[in-house]
Design a protein around this motif. Structure first.
Motif, PDB file in Angstrom:
ATOM      1  N   LYS A   4     115.977 -37.603 -14.555  1.00  0.00           N
ATOM      2  CA  LYS A   4     115.958 -36.223 -15.159  1.00  0.00           C
ATOM      3  C   LYS A   4     116.184 -36.127 -16.575  1.00  0.00           C
ATOM      4  CE  LYS A   4     117.562 -31.486 -14.712  1.00  0.00           C
ATOM      5  NZ  LYS A   4     118.577 -30.573 -13.646  1.00  0.00           N
ATOM      6  N   PRO A   5     115.191 -35.789 -17.315  1.00  0.00           N
ATOM      7  CA  PRO A   5     115.316 -35.695 -18.862  1.00  0.00           C
ATOM      8  C   PRO A   5     116.348 -34.614 -19.322  1.00  0.00           C
ATOM      9  CG  PRO A   5     113.060 -34.898 -18.073  1.00  0.00           C
ATOM     10  CD  PRO A   5     114.066 -34.873 -16.920  1.00  0.00           C
ATOM     11  N   LYS A   6     116.837 -34.887 -20.496  1.00  0.00           N
ATOM     12  CA  LYS A   6     117.846 -34.038 -21.069  1.00  0.00           C
ATOM     13  C   LYS A   6     117.282 -32.854 -21.719  1.00  0.00           C
ATOM     14  CE  LYS A   6     117.854 -36.837 -25.271  1.00  0.00           C
ATOM     15  NZ  LYS A   6     118.632 -37.784 -26.189  1.00  0.00           N
ATOM     16  N   VAL A  28      98.836 -45.556 -24.738  1.00  0.00           N
ATOM     17  CA  VAL A  28      99.847 -45.073 -23.559  1.00  0.00           C
ATOM     18  C   VAL A  28     101.023 -45.841 -24.156  1.00  0.00           C
ATOM     19  CG1 VAL A  28     100.700 -45.213 -21.145  1.00  0.00           C
ATOM     20  CG2 VAL A  28      98.290 -44.684 -21.775  1.00  0.00           C
ATOM     21  N   THR A  29     101.247 -46.945 -24.270  1.00  0.00           N
ATOM     22  CA  THR A  29     102.449 -47.731 -24.639  1.00  0.00           C
ATOM     23  C   THR A  29     103.150 -47.142 -25.744  1.00  0.00           C
ATOM     24  OG1 THR A  29     101.654 -49.698 -23.485  1.00  0.00           O
ATOM     25  CG2 THR A  29     103.311 -49.879 -25.347  1.00  0.00           C
ATOM     26  N   GLU A  30     102.316 -46.857 -26.812  1.00  0.00           N
ATOM     27  CA  GLU A  30     102.744 -46.355 -28.113  1.00  0.00           C
ATOM     28  C   GLU A  30     103.182 -45.034 -27.872  1.00  0.00           C
ATOM     29  OE1 GLU A  30      99.520 -46.821 -30.887  1.00  0.00           O
ATOM     30  OE2 GLU A  30      99.655 -48.939 -31.015  1.00  0.00           O
ATOM     31  N   ASP A  31     102.758 -44.122 -26.919  1.00  0.00           N
ATOM     32  CA  ASP A  31     103.302 -43.006 -26.872  1.00  0.00           C
ATOM     33  C   ASP A  31     104.449 -42.874 -25.942  1.00  0.00           C
ATOM     34  OD1 ASP A  31     102.564 -40.087 -27.135  1.00  0.00           O
ATOM     35  OD2 ASP A  31     102.526 -40.208 -24.776  1.00  0.00           O
ATOM     36  N   VAL A  32     104.848 -43.919 -25.394  1.00  0.00           N
ATOM     37  CA  VAL A  32     106.247 -43.855 -24.558  1.00  0.00           C
ATOM     38  C   VAL A  32     107.155 -43.457 -25.802  1.00  0.00           C
ATOM     39  CG1 VAL A  32     107.832 -45.396 -23.318  1.00  0.00           C
ATOM     40  CG2 VAL A  32     105.461 -45.316 -22.786  1.00  0.00           C
ATOM     41  N   ALA A  33     107.116 -44.039 -26.711  1.00  0.00           N
ATOM     42  CA  ALA A  33     108.065 -43.632 -27.950  1.00  0.00           C
ATOM     43  C   ALA A  33     108.344 -42.110 -28.261  1.00  0.00           C
ATOM     44  CB  ALA A  33     107.678 -44.377 -29.165  1.00  0.00           C
ATOM     45  N   PRO A  65     113.011 -39.404 -26.845  1.00  0.00           N
ATOM     46  CA  PRO A  65     113.727 -38.138 -27.414  1.00  0.00           C
ATOM     47  C   PRO A  65     113.889 -37.366 -26.359  1.00  0.00           C
ATOM     48  CG  PRO A  65     111.856 -38.682 -29.103  1.00  0.00           C
ATOM     49  CD  PRO A  65     111.861 -39.352 -27.717  1.00  0.00           C
ATOM     50  N   TYR A  66     113.164 -37.171 -25.079  1.00  0.00           N
ATOM     51  CA  TYR A  66     113.673 -36.142 -24.121  1.00  0.00           C
ATOM     52  C   TYR A  66     114.245 -36.874 -23.134  1.00  0.00           C
ATOM     53  CZ  TYR A  66     109.646 -33.900 -26.367  1.00  0.00           C
ATOM     54  OH  TYR A  66     109.016 -33.329 -27.462  1.00  0.00           O
ATOM     55  N   LEU A  67     114.686 -37.932 -23.059  1.00  0.00           N
ATOM     56  CA  LEU A  67     115.409 -38.819 -22.031  1.00  0.00           C
ATOM     57  C   LEU A  67     116.661 -39.143 -22.385  1.00  0.00           C
ATOM     58  CD1 LEU A  67     112.130 -41.003 -21.056  1.00  0.00           C
ATOM     59  CD2 LEU A  67     112.929 -38.822 -19.976  1.00  0.00           C
TER      60      LEU A  67
END
Length: 100
Positions: A10-12, A79-84, A88-90
């Motif tokens: 669950k994200p923050k 996709v891998t680069e977008d994980v960054a 911040p939401y997690l």
């Protein structure tokens, strides 16, 4: 068949996560070469864990070779680069599983 499975807790910031994940990240992932199926399922109940799983995502490929090639492709790198941008939401990075 091979699958890339990603488990997000669950994200923050649920609203920010949902907006970025479904508006940016998932559309990027759907461009994987040789992708045969993709799904994102919200977790409604979990047992035998002290974590709070929120979203389980599966990307399906015909073979492990197709999955590896997709991850190595330009689309996979995007996709891998977008994980960054999701971090911040997690509270912590997602669990990533590769199966065949």
């Amino acid at each position: 068949m091979a699958k890339l499975i990603v488990i997000y807790e669950k994200p923050k910031d649920v609203e920010g996560f949902e907006k970025h994940y479904f508006g940016v990240h998932m559309p990027l992932a759907k461009k994987f070469p040789k992708l045969t199926g993709a799904s994102a399922l919200r977790v409604v109940s979990a047992q035998n864990t002290d974590r709070e799983p929120y979203l389980v995502v599966e990307a399906e490929f015909e073979s492990a070779d197709d999955l590896r090639a997709a991850l190595a492709s330009a689309e996979g790198q995007a996709v891998t680069e977008d994980v960054a941008n999701l971090i911040p939401y997690l509270h912590r990075p997602p669990v990533i599983l590769i199966t065949e």
